[in-house]
Structures are given as C-alpha cells and as structure tokens.
Write a protein that holds these residues in place. Structure first.
Motif, short mmCIF file in Angstrom:
data_model
loop_
_atom_site.label_atom_id
_atom_site.label_comp_id
_atom_site.label_asym_id
_atom_site.label_seq_id
_atom_site.Cartn_x
_atom_site.Cartn_y
_atom_site.Cartn_z
N ARG A 202 0.40 -1.46 0.15
CA ARG A 202 -0.28 0.00 -0.30
C ARG A 202 1.43 1.99 -0.18
O ARG A 202 0.37 2.08 -1.43
CB ARG A 202 -1.19 0.04 1.19
CG ARG A 202 -2.42 -1.37 1.00
CD ARG A 202 -3.35 -0.83 2.17
NE ARG A 202 -3.63 -1.46 1.80
CZ ARG A 202 -4.98 -2.04 1.57
NH1 ARG A 202 -5.21 -1.23 0.84
NH2 ARG A 202 -6.04 -3.01 1.42
N LYS B 168 1.93 1.74 -3.35
CA LYS B 168 1.20 2.67 -4.37
C LYS B 168 1.17 3.80 -4.01
O LYS B 168 0.94 4.26 -4.76
CB LYS B 168 -0.71 1.38 -4.62
CG LYS B 168 -1.75 1.97 -4.92
CD LYS B 168 -1.26 1.54 -6.40
CE LYS B 168 -2.73 1.39 -7.04
NZ LYS B 168 -2.69 1.27 -8.49
N GLU B 169 0.80 4.02 -3.15
CA GLU B 169 0.28 5.39 -2.74
C GLU B 169 1.71 6.65 -3.04
O GLU B 169 1.56 7.71 -3.69
CB GLU B 169 -0.13 5.79 -0.92
CG GLU B 169 -0.53 7.12 -0.79
CD GLU B 169 -0.15 7.39 0.88
OE1 GLU B 169 -0.79 6.03 1.63
OE2 GLU B 169 -0.42 8.22 0.84
N ASN C 210 1.25 12.83 -4.08
CA ASN C 210 2.16 12.11 -3.60
C ASN C 210 2.94 11.45 -4.02
O ASN C 210 3.86 10.63 -3.00
CB ASN C 210 1.38 11.25 -2.57
CG ASN C 210 -0.11 11.88 -2.51
OD1 ASN C 210 0.32 12.54 -2.36
ND2 ASN C 210 -1.32 10.64 -1.73
#
Lengths: 314, 315
Positions: free
Chosen positions: A89, A92-93, A99
């Motif tokens: 995660r 991915k972020e 971001n």
C-alpha cells in the motif's frame, strides 16, 4: 473570558504533531459560550474575522486538524496490516501523482530483505491486481524509470559470499560514472543500474568500502543531496543512518507533510525489525534519545502509540 | 497436456531395487532404467531417489551418471533433477556457453508460471551463490541485457483481470515501436517485461485484430540481431509457446548432427506439462509425427528414452 492558560493549551493541542485528546476533552467539554468567544478572537491562526465581523474557522486549519486527528488512526491501520500489505500500500501511494514520493519506493525496494520485498510484491498482486513493476514502469516516465523498475524487481542473493576482485572493479565503475555526472546522468548509466539493482547487499557494502579507499569520499558523499541515487545508496549500504536521518527530519519543526509522515512510516515498518539499532544510531548521530524527541514533539494517542512501538523488544 | 504416462501408485522401494539391479554386475540394463524412470512423474522420481538413498546409502543420480554415457546420460540426468534446480542449471549453462544461447533463459522466464520462475531463481541462489539477474546482467549488454533481466526479474500478476483499453493503447505502442522509424526499445521492454500474461495476450490479440497481421509476423524472421531475436522468441513464448517449442524441436532435429541439447531440454522440461500440444503443432507443421522424426534423428538408448517420454500414440 477564557483563561489564557486554557487558550494556550487548547491551541497547542489543536496544532501540533498529533492531537492532545485529553486536553481537548477537558477544556472543550467545559467551556461556555463566553470562553469560546474569547478563544475565537484570541487565536488568529485558527479563526479569522472577516469584514462582516464574523470569525470563521480557517480552511487551512480545518485541513490541518483533520490531518492531525488522522495520524493516530493511520498509524494504527498501518500497524494492523501484514508487513507485506503495508509495503504494497505504501508503494502504491508513493506512485500516485499528487503524492509522488520516490523516497518511499526506494526505501521499500532497498531496505527490505529479499523475502520481504518478494512478499510485498505478492501482496501487491492481491491488493491491486497488478504487479508492482508494471505500475512503477507505467507511472514513472522520467530518467529514473529503469533504475526504479529494476530495484523493485530485485531478488538479491542473500548469502555472505563476495568476490573481492569484482567489488574493487565495480567500485571503480561507479566512481567513473559519478565523476562524469555532468556528461551523463548516472541514474541512466546501465552499469550503475546493473550494479545497484542486481548485486547482493554484502557485495554492495564491500563496494562501499573500496569506493572510500579509492576516492577518499564515501559513495553517498559523492552524490547530490536529495537525489534518488543518494537515497538508493544510503538505503542499500547504510540503512540505519538513512532511517535515523529520515526520523530526525520528520521531527524538525516547520517541515512539510511529506517529511512529517515519515515518522509514522519508519516507526511502524521498522518496529519489528531493526528499531533497536535505529535508536542507537539516532542517539549516536543526534545526542538525544529518539523516545525523548518523540515525547517533546508529538502529543496525544499518536505519541503514546509511537512510544509503545519503539519500546517493543527494547 | 502431458505426454508422460505414469502409473498411479508405483512403489518407490521396488523401483529403487529394480534400478539397483539394472546397474549391478557387468554392463547396465538401460531398458529397465528407461521403462521405470521414463514412466514416473517428478514427485515419484523424488521418492525413488529418497528410497534408493535410504536403502543403498548412495546417490542414485551419481550412480546413473557413472553407469550411463553420452546424450542418454545427459538426458536422464536432466530428467532426474528437481524442476527448479533443472531450470537454474539450464540458465547457468546458457550463460556460460561460448555463444550464449539465451533461448533457454527466455523459455524459463516466459513459458513457466511466475511461481515456477521464482522457484528456479531460489534454486539458482542456492546453487550458484548469485542471483540469476546479476549473472545475466554481467554476461550481457545494452538493450539485450535490459530485456533479459526484465524478463527474469519480473514477478508477473498471474490473474485473469485485463484492461481492454490498456491492451489497445499498448498494442499501438508496440506497433509504433516495431514499425516506427525509431525502434523504441524502452517501451517494448517495459510492456513485455512487466505486464501479466493475460494482459499481454489481450494486447497481442488486439494487435492482430487492429493490424490484420499477428505481431510475430511483423518481426522479421531469423535475425542476426541479438535483441530482435530475443524479442521474437519472447513474444512467441508468451503468445504461442507450444507452437514456438515445436519450431525449436524442428530446428533441433533438422540440423546436421541434430542439436541434442535443445531436443533434450524441450522434451524433458515439457513432458509433464504441454508436450502433447507441442506434438500436435509439430505434426500440423511437418506432417510427420514427432516420435518418428526423433526416431530418424537419434539412435540407441537416447532415442528410446526420448520416445518413451514423447509417447507414441501417433497421429
């Protein structure tokens, strides 16, 4: 009229690193309309009076407060996930445009063990129905792409065996590439990519040693501050120093959210591996205990949670 | 489908004893070796090795190595290896070969499932104290290196989810990259080296629908260019692996002196997987059943062993 100490305490609990839930409950719970009125007038960075003489709550402060309230929640959620899912995660972020954070990608690809990185890639399949390398390849279009895809795809040999002749010659190759940085960006040099993305960590650490002997500077000292290559080298060869620096930056005052958010990430992702060594390194580098710095800089449940995590297995 | 014919519950102890008898005394009874080992799957062969070791305190494979010779010995040795070890060794041999035959590496990277490739890489760590990626990278250069390292390094998503509009756009990228004035290797390597097989097949299908010609035909035939050759093999291994392997076999058989390494590799690696489909493509293309062609091109125990693995139900 609100007591000045209470006004101070409340604005502090609203505007720091995390929120001081206890203070908020005590003060907010008992304030009457008169006290609220003086608070709104007395805190210009929280409330602004417009020409209709109405003190409205600043939008930036609302965003800030929402973020600070979420810090504890985010830390808990990250901690609750399986370490592999955490990394998936986080990766991915790090790829989402607003971001975009190469450092997080580099951290995951380079500080995890081969099995941990492999696990993160499996988790990525499960969560996103894509491989991490295909997303990195399609989201990153600049000169860093080849290096980053290679780093997230690495499945390094983890044994101690290292060939001295080869590490010496590869230290020279890197040194040449970095010295010619003005002619060719080392991040696009295929030998640099090959060495950094395929060699085992013991091999790279031997290169680091030889490089210092040849060049009188260390590998990372010869690289530009803030460059992705520098982060890669630090993560691969001196992860404790890297994490100590990231934590120190996150705990400075007046830094942006991207820098601050590293505190949660590093504490949660390293609490079960090398947090003890990171704390020692931090103390060595900065002359103060990490726990002390966290106590001074953060507040509320967020602070308590962080302190509990870093004390695990102490 | 597999061509290997193996009984359901053979006794590893009995097999070990029969193999021992076949090796004892003057000469070796190759027929027995072929009739047992040629009809056991990888799990059964592993149990035989364990039983043999327990009973005779000797490594069965070492014993066979000393009793057998030539191509037959090589083939039996490969057959007896655990599939991940076998693939790791084949990859290493391909790299150290004088004219570096990368085709074995592409077969292992692209025809195996992602988890089989991973197992081969783990075996490679244990056997060679290096990662497969680092050895490939040190033996190759340029775009050829980038392609091979990407193919071996990727851990493809192995689900069936595909994105149709992505397949369309990437088919166009591939078309442009191949036909365009500048051959855009970066994008080709990115797509082939990271997308899932399902996504790639959707892309190749779209390519064919859109341009009325299959992508493999758009890449010129046999080429001296290392990168183009690898590219061609990669796409065919992903899009139509059994057809590709049938071609590898045909080339191996028709070469003067026949290329026994290729022959052994394909048959040993696929007998328990999809050799049956490979046989069908072979027959369609050459009008000769594979076992007949092998019979003509090889001899002796080697021939007998290959034909046992290939099966002779004929077409």
């Amino acid at each position: 009229m609100a007591l000045p100490e209470e006004v101070n305490a409340l604005s502090k609990s609203f505007s720091g690193f995390g929120v001081d839930e206890k203070t908020i409950i005590t003060i907010l719970g008992k304030w009457q309309p008169e006290e609220w009125k003086s608070f709104r007038k007395g805190c210009p960075f929280v409330f602004t009076e417009d020409d209709r003489l109405f003190e409205k709550w600043n939008d930036e402060h609302i965003d800030l407060l929402e973020r600070e309230f979420s810090r504890f929640k985010n830390a808990v959620m990250l901690w609750t996930m399986h370490p592999w899912e955490r990394d998936a995660r986080l990766a991915k972020e790090a790829l989402i445009k607003q971001n975009r954070s190469y450092n997080v990608l580099i951290e995951i690809a380079c500080t995890r063990s081969s099995e941990e990185l492999l696990g993160a890639r499996k988790a990525y399949h499960s969560v996103y129905d894509h491989s991490i390398e295909e997303d990195v390849a399609s989201h990153i279009q600049d000169s860093n792409r080849n290096l980053f895809v290679a780093l997230v795809s690495a499945y390094r040999y983890e044994g101690p065996k290292v060939n001295d002749e080869i590490t010496k010659s590869e230290a020279k190759i890197l040194s040449n590439a970095f010295k010619n940085a003005d002619k060719k960006n080392p991040v696009e040099d295929e030998e640099v990519v090959r060495i950094l993305s395929t060699r085992s960590k013991p091999h790279l650490q031997a290169i680091y040693k030889h490089y210092k002997e040849i060049c009188k500077q260390t590998l990372d000292e010869d690289l530009e501050d803030g460059s992705s290559l520098k982060a890669v080298v630090m993560c691969l060869c001196s992860p404790l120093a890297y994490f100590s620096k990231v934590l120190n930056d996150a705990l400075k005052s007046g830094v942006d959210e991207k820098t601050k958010v590293a505190l949660t990430r590093v504490v949660v992702t390293r609490a079960e591996s090398d947090m003890k060594e990171i704390k020692e390194e931090y103390n060595k580098e900065h002359g103060v205990f990490l726990s002390q710095k966290i106590k001074e800089t953060t507040q509320g449940n967020y602070k308590d949670f962080l302190l509990t995590l870093i004390e695990r297995g102490a | 489908m597999a061509t290997l014919i193996a009984p359901d519950h053979p006794s590893p102890v009995e097999d070990a004893e029969s193999l021992r008898k076949a090796c004892e005394g003057w000469g070796t009874n190759e027929k027995v070796i072929i009739s047992i080992l040629g009809h056991r799957n990888s799990v059964q062969r592993k149990l035989i090795k364990q039983a043999y070791e327990e009973i005779y305190h000797e490594d069965l494979v070492k014993r066979l190595e000393s009793e057998l010779a030539g191509d037959f010995e090589k083939a039996v040795y490969r057959w007896m290896q655990d599939p991940p070890n076998r693939d790791a060794v084949l990859a290493n041999v391909a790299l150290r070969h004088v004219n570096q035959d990368y085709r074995a590496i592409i077969e292992i990277a692209c025809i195996n499932s992602p988890d089989e490739l991973l197992a081969a890489k783990q075996a490679y760590h244990s056997l060679y104290k290096h990662s497969l990626e680092e050895d490939i990278a040190t033996h190759t250069k340029g775009d050829f290196r980038k392609l091979l390292v990407a193919l071996v390094g990727t851990y493809r998503y192995n689900g069936e989810e595909i994105n149709a509009s992505l397949a369309q756009s990437e088919a166009n990228i591939l078309h442009e990259a191949i036909r365009g004035s500048t051959f855009n290797q970066e994008e080709i390597i990115r797509i082939l080296g990271t997308r899932s097989k399902a996504q790639l097949n959707a892309t190749f299908n779209h390519y064919r629908d859109e341009h009325k010609i299959s992508i493999t035909k758009n890449l010129s035939g046999d080429t001296k260019d290392e990168f183009l050759g690898a590219l061609h093999a990669t796409i065919r291994c992903i899009y139509a692996p059994q057809k590709y392997l049938a071609k590898v076999l045909r080339n191996a058989i028709s070469k003067t002196g026949a290329d026994h390494d290729d022959l052994t590799r394909v048959i040993v690696r696929r007998a328990e997987k999809d050799l049956k489909d490979v046989k069908e493509f072979y027959y369609k293309r050459n009008s000769v059943p594979l076992d007949h062609a092998i019979g003509k091109a090889t001899s002796g125990d080697y021939k007998a062993f290959l034909i046992t693995l290939v099966g002779t139900e004929g077409h």
